[in-house]
Scaffold this active site. Structure first.
Site, PDB file in Angstrom:
ATOM      1  N   ARG A 192      -7.939  11.148  -7.846  1.00 51.07           N
ATOM      2  CA  ARG A 192      -9.105  10.413  -7.394  1.00 51.07           C
ATOM      3  C   ARG A 192     -10.222  11.369  -6.964  1.00 51.07           C
ATOM      4  NH1 ARG A 192     -10.569   8.632  -2.262  1.00 51.07           N
ATOM      5  NH2 ARG A 192     -12.091   6.948  -2.321  1.00 51.07           N
ATOM      6  N   CYS A 210      25.968  23.889  33.564  1.00 53.21           N
ATOM      7  CA  CYS A 210      27.085  24.516  34.275  1.00 53.21           C
ATOM      8  C   CYS A 210      26.982  26.032  34.298  1.00 53.21           C
ATOM      9  CB  CYS A 210      28.405  24.090  33.647  1.00 53.21           C
ATOM     10  SG  CYS A 210      28.647  24.743  31.996  1.00 53.21           S
ATOM     11  N   GLU A 244      -0.787   4.541  -8.164  1.00 56.10           N
ATOM     12  CA  GLU A 244      -0.392   5.507  -7.152  1.00 56.10           C
ATOM     13  C   GLU A 244       0.848   6.277  -7.605  1.00 56.10           C
ATOM     14  OE1 GLU A 244      -2.513   5.060  -4.535  1.00 56.10           O
ATOM     15  OE2 GLU A 244      -1.615   6.137  -2.854  1.00 56.10           O
ATOM     16  N   LYS A 253       0.864  -1.169   0.000  1.00 53.21           N
ATOM     17  CA  LYS A 253       0.000   0.000   0.000  1.00 53.21           C
ATOM     18  C   LYS A 253       0.909   1.229   0.000  1.00 53.21           C
ATOM     19  CE  LYS A 253      -4.093   2.012   1.916  1.00 53.21           C
ATOM     20  NZ  LYS A 253      -3.579   3.379   2.000  1.00 53.21           N
TER      21      LYS A 253
HETATM   22  O1  D41 Z   1      -0.962   1.251  -2.955  1.00 48.53           O
HETATM   23  C1  D41 Z   1      -2.109   1.651  -2.804  1.00 48.53           C
HETATM   24  N1  D41 Z   1      -2.312   2.781  -2.179  1.00 48.53           N
HETATM   25  C2  D41 Z   1      -3.255   0.849  -3.340  1.00 48.53           C
HETATM   26  C3  D41 Z   1      -4.493   1.459  -3.423  1.00 48.53           C
HETATM   27  C4  D41 Z   1      -3.091  -0.471  -3.778  1.00 48.53           C
HETATM   28  N2  D41 Z   1      -1.891  -1.101  -3.735  1.00 48.53           N
HETATM   29  N3  D41 Z   1      -4.131  -1.149  -4.273  1.00 48.53           N
HETATM   30  C5  D41 Z   1      -5.371  -0.569  -4.381  1.00 48.53           C
HETATM   31  N4  D41 Z   1      -6.378  -1.279  -4.912  1.00 48.53           N
HETATM   32  C6  D41 Z   1      -7.569  -0.740  -5.057  1.00 48.53           C
HETATM   33  C7  D41 Z   1      -8.652  -1.572  -5.667  1.00 48.53           C
HETATM   34  C8  D41 Z   1      -8.775  -2.873  -4.956  1.00 48.53           C
HETATM   35  C9  D41 Z   1      -9.953  -0.866  -5.630  1.00 48.53           C
HETATM   36  C10 D41 Z   1      -8.256  -1.848  -7.094  1.00 48.53           C
HETATM   37  C11 D41 Z   1      -5.585   0.775  -3.945  1.00 48.53           C
HETATM   38  C12 D41 Z   1      -6.883   1.301  -4.094  1.00 48.53           C
HETATM   39  N5  D41 Z   1      -7.837   0.517  -4.667  1.00 48.53           N
HETATM   40  C13 D41 Z   1      -7.273   2.653  -3.707  1.00 48.53           C
HETATM   41  N6  D41 Z   1      -6.485   3.656  -3.439  1.00 48.53           N
HETATM   42  C14 D41 Z   1      -7.202   4.729  -3.109  1.00 48.53           C
HETATM   43  C15 D41 Z   1      -8.490   4.394  -3.175  1.00 48.53           C
HETATM   44  C16 D41 Z   1      -8.545   3.097  -3.554  1.00 48.53           C
END
Ligand code: D41
Length: 691
Positions: A152, A430, A189, A131
Site C-alpha cells: 500500500r 530464603c 491483506e 480486520k
Molecule cells: O482486514 C483489513 N485490514 C481490511 C482492510 C478489511 N477487511 N477491509 C478493508 N476495506 C477497505 C476498503 C473499504 C477501502 C475496501 C481494508 C481496507 N480498505 C484498508 N486497509 C488498509 C487501508 C485500507
C-alpha cells in the site's frame, strides 16, 4: 503406465506425451491442489504429493527452459535477490479506513450515511468482515495472469513486491475460469497465521536471530525481503477484501455489491475469509463486533477489529470520501493487545518448584481492556535476548487469557538512567543459592520448600487451588499470613487448623474463619487424581495425575513404584518418572502424604476399582461354565479393569476365559493360538494388581 494412489497416473513422465503438454498438466494439477488447500480448505492429497509433482515440473523446466510460463508454480520459490524494490503508483489510491473505538462512533458513522443517502437508511445492507492485522496489498491480474503486486505504501505509491507475492500459495498466479477480465485489481491483506509465527520465532531463537514481536511484523518482515527465497519459506497467506481497478468486457456483468464480488473472487480462486456477514441494522453491526471479540482468540490469525462496509458499489459511489477515507466504510477496533509503557523495575518471583522468574514491574497501562502492572520476562536469557533494561520504554502484550509479556524494547527511547538487570545469586525469600542446572533456561532456588517460604506459599496455593483440593475461600493473602506467622508449614497442617488459631488472626472475622474451616473440611472428600495433582510434583499436571490415578488406583503403590513401573503409565516418560521418584524419596513428602490421609483426606473406593485399568485395550471372550463366577460377574470384573468382552473369537482376541463344557469357541481359540485362561488365572491377574 505408472499409477499412484491419487489417480495422477496421466502425470507421470512417459514417452508419448510431449514435454510441453506434460508441463501444462503438472501446472494445472498443482494449481488445483493449491486451490483445494487454500481456498476450499479441503485438500484432496497430502502435502507430499504436491511436493512430488512440483519436483517433476521443476525438473522438466530445467531440462526445457522454454517451457517456463509466467504462471508456473515453480516461480513461487523466488529467483535472484533484488537490489531494491521499485516503486509502483496505484491507479486507484489505496485509502485508509476511519476507525471506531466505541458504540457511539458506530452510531455517528450510520448518521453520516443517512446524511449522504437521505431517506435510504433502513434499506442499506452492510457487508461486514474481519480486520486482519497484516499488510494491505494490491494484486493486478491482466487477462487472468498475475502481473504485479504492490504494498500500500502511502496509499498512492507503494513498493513492487511481485516476486515475493508469487511465493504465497494462497494467491493464484492465474485466475480460474474461461474468460478472465482484461484487468482486475484485487485488494486484500497478507497475514501470517499464529501457528506459523510461533514456528518462525522458534527457528529464529534456535538460530540466535532476533524474534519478531507479533505476526504482523513477521508478515511485513517476510514480505519485504529482497530475496524472495526467504519469503517462500515463511508460509504467508492472503485474504481479499476489496476491489481496485476493473476492466471487463461489456458482455459480462460487473459485480454490483461486495457480496457479488466475494462470490466472484471465490470462483476465480482468490481466497476470501469465511468469517463474514451481511446485515442491515446498527444492532446487527454491534452484535457481529461483540460475537467476533468473543471468538477472536480461536481464529488461526490475528485480527484487530471488524470492518463495516456499505454493500452496494452504487451507494458507495454516492457516498464518496472524506479526506483520505471512504465514507462508506468503518473499522471498529478491538481494545489494543499491545501498548507502550515503562519498566519501573525488574524483580524475581520464586515459584512452588523454586523456579526463579524475572517479572517486569510496569507503569500501569490499559491493554486489551485490562490494567497491566506486571509482565513476565520468562528467564534471564530472554531478558538478554530482548535486551530489556530497567527504565526502558517497552511494548507489552496481552492476548486472550495469557500472562502479559514484554514483547520488545524501544532502544531509541532508552533514558541515560536505564540500567541492566542483574540476576540475583541468592533466593530473595530464603537467601539460599540460586542455581541453574545444565542446559535448563530456568534458574532455581537450591533450597527445599522446608527452608524457602516462597516455595511453601506457592506449593500450598497450588494444593488449595481449584483444580487440586479446591479449598474455596482460602485466599492467597490468608495463606501468606498463615505461613509468615508459622501457623502452618505443610499441607497437612491445614487439616489441623482450629477455629481459634484462625479467628485470632488480625482482620479475620468469625464468620470467614468458620467458612474457611468448613471449606477445608469439605476438601477432604476428593479424588485420587486431584490429590496426586495437588502434591505439586514437578512435571505432573492434571492429565498426568489422572493417568497415574487410573494406573495405580491408590497413592501407596504409586509412592513405591519403580522407574520401570512408572514408565508403563500412559504419557509418562523418563523425565516425569524421575521427578516422581525424586519427590517420594524425600521422607518429608512421604510424611505429609501419610498425615493428609490420617487427617481424613480420602477418595471414593469405586474410583480405586475403576482405576485399575490393567485390561485396557484387551478383548476377552467367555466360553463354558466357570467354577464360581457367573457370566455377568466375570464380565463386570473384566470391564471394571478396562477390558472388553466380545461374543466371538478372532485373531485380535486377547484372551479366552474358558470353563467346563467349553465348545467351538475354545477350539477356534486353539486354532488361532489365542491365549486361554481359567477363572483362577483371571482372579490371579486381577489380584496381582489390586494388592
Ligand atoms: O482486514 C483489513 N485490514 C481490511 C482492510 C478489511 N477487511 N477491509 C478493508 N476495506 C477497505 C476498503 C473499504 C477501502 C475496501 C481494508 C481496507 N480498505 C484498508 N486497509 C488498509 C487501508 C485500507
Amino acid at each position: 503406465m505408472q499409477t499412484n494412489s491419487f489417480g495422477s497416473e496421466s502425470l507421470e513422465k512417459n514417452s508419448e506425451t510431449s514435454p510441453k503438454i506434460l508441463a501444462e498438466q503438472y501446472r494445472q494439477t498443482l494449481n488445483k491442489y493449491n486451490y483445494e488447500y487454500y481456498v476450499l480448505d479441503a485438500p484432496s492429497v497430502p502435502d507430499a504429493e504436491y511436493d512430488r509433482i512440483f519436483k517433476l515440473l521443476q525438473e522438466l523446466e530445467v531440462q526445457f527452459p522454454d517451457l517456463v510460463t509466467p504462471d508456473s508454480p515453480t516461480l513461487r520459490v523466488g529467483g535472484a535477490p533484488l537490489a531494491v524494490f521499485s516503486q509502483v503508483r496505484h491507479t486507484v489510491p489505496m485509502l485508509s479506513l476511519n476507525n471506531a473505538f466505541d458504540d457511539a462512533d458506530v452510531h455517528a458513522f450510520v448518521r453520516r450515511l443517512e446524511e449522504g443517502l437521505p431517506g435510504q437508511l433502513p434499506k442499506i445492507d452492510y457487508a461486514v468482515d474481519l480486520k486482519f492485522d497484516g499488510l494491505a496489498i494490491s494484486l493486478i491480474y491482466k487477462f487472468g495472469l498475475l502481473v504485479q503486486a504492490a504494498t500500500r505504501g502511502d496509499g498512492n505509491v507503494g513498493e513492487d513486491v511481485t516476486e515475493n507475492i508469487r511465493t504465497i500459495r494462497t494467491i493464484p498466479l492465474r485466475l480460474r475460469g474461461e474468460n478472465p477480465p482484461e484487468l482486475l485489481e484485487v485488494r486484500g491483506e497478507v497475514v501470517m497465521f499464529k501457528e506459523d509465527f510461533n514456528k518462525l520465532n522458534a527457528r529464529q531463537r534456535e538460530a540466535g536471530l532476533k524474534e519478531f514481536a507479533n505476526p504482523r511484523n513477521a508478515a511485513a518482515g517476510s514480505l519485504r525481503q529482497l530475496d524472495a527465497k526467504i519469503t517462500s519459506r515463511r508460509n504467508l497467506r492472503f485474504f481479499a477484501y476489496g476491489l481496485g481497478e476493473l476492466k471487463i468486457d461489456d458482455k459480462y456483468q460487473r459485480p454490483a455489491t461486495l457480496t457479488d464480488l466475494f462470490h466472484w473472487y471465490s470462483q476465480l480462486g482468490i481466497s476470501v475469509c469465511k468469517e463474514r456477514a451481511l446485515v442491515s441494522s446498527i444492532d446487527e453491526l454491534l452484535a457481529f463486533y461483540r460475537q467476533t471479540e468473543q471468538t477472536r482468540d480461536q481464529l488461526a490469525y490475528e485480527i484487530d477489529g471488524v470492518v463495516y462496509k456499505v454493500n452496494s458499489f452504487a451507494l458507495q459511489q454516492q457516498l464518496g470520501f472524506v479526506s483520505r477515507a471512504p465514507r462508506f466504510a468503518l473499522a471498529h477496533k478491538f481494545p489494543a493487545q499491545e501498548q507502550l509503557t515503562t519498566v519501573l523495575n525488574i524483580e524475581v518471583n520464586v515459584g512452588r518448584t523454586g523456579a526463579i522468574t524475572p517479572i517486569a514491574r510496569l507503569a500501569p497501562v490499559k491493554v486489551g481492556g485490562v490494567i497491566v502492572t506486571n509482565a513476565t520476562l520468562h528467564n534471564e536469557d530472554e531478558i538478554r535476548r530482548k535486551d530489556i533494561w530497567i527504565g526502558d520504554a517497552v511494548i507489552v502484550r496481552r492476548a486472550g487469557d495469557v500472562i502479559p509479556e514484554v514483547v520488545a524494547t524501544i532502544p531509541d527511547q532508552r533514558p541515560v538512567t536505564a540500567r541492566r538487570f542483574v540476576m540475583p545469586t541468592r533466593c530473595p525469600d530464603c537467601g539460599s543459592e540460586i542455581v541453574k542446572s545444565g542446559d535448563e533456561a530456568i534458574a532455581r532456588c537450591s533450597a527445599s520448600w522446608i527452608k524457602c517460604s516462597a516455595q511453601r506459599k506457592g506449593g500450598l496455593w497450588h494444593f488449595a487451588s481449584r483444580k487440586a483440593m479446591f479449598i474455596d475461600g482460602l485466599g492467597e493473602q490468608l495463606l501468606d499470613r498463615l505461613i509468615d506467622q508459622n501457623i502452618i508449614t505443610t499441607a497437612a497442617d491445614l487439616y489441623k487448623l482450629g477455629f481459634t488459631s484462625l479467628a485470632t488472626l488480625d482482620r479475620m472475622a468469625d464468620k470467614s474463619a468458620k467458612n474457611v474451616i468448613a471449606a477445608i473440611e469439605a476438601s477432604k472428600k476428593t479424588t485420587l487424581a486431584r490429590f496426586i495433582y495437588a502434591l505439586g510434583i514437578r512435571h505432573v499436571g492434571e492429565t498426568t495425575a489422572k493417568d497415574l490415578a487410573r494406573y495405580f488406583g491408590d497413592i501407596y503403590p504409586m509412592m513405591e513404584a519403580t522407574e520401570e513401573q512408572l514408565l508403563e503409565v500412559n504419557e509418562v516418560g523418563p523425565v516425569v518418572a524421575k521427578s516422581i521418584i525424586t519427590f517420594f524419596s524425600d521422607p518429608l513428602n512421604r510424611e505429609v502424604v501419610k498425615q493428609l490421609i490420617a487427617a481424613g483426606v480420602h477418595w471414593p473406593k469405586s474410583e480405586m476399582m475403576a482405576s485399575k485399568q490393567i485390561f485396557s485395550g484387551k478383548t476377552f471372550v467367555l466360553t463354558g461354565t466357570l467354577p464360581t463366577l457367573s457370566r455377568e460377574t466375570a464380565t463386570a470384573l473384566i470391564e471394571a479393569a478396562g477390558g472388553k468382552v466380545q461374543s466371538s473369537v478372532s485373531k485380535k482376541t486377547s484372551m479366552v476365559l474358558a470353563g467346563e463344557e467349553a465348545g467351538s469357541k475354545l477350539v477356534k481359540a486353539q486354532e488361532l493360538g489365542v491365549r486361554i485362561i481359567s477363572e483362577a488365572e483371571l482372579m490371579q491377574m486381577l489380584d496381582h494388581f489390586t494388592n
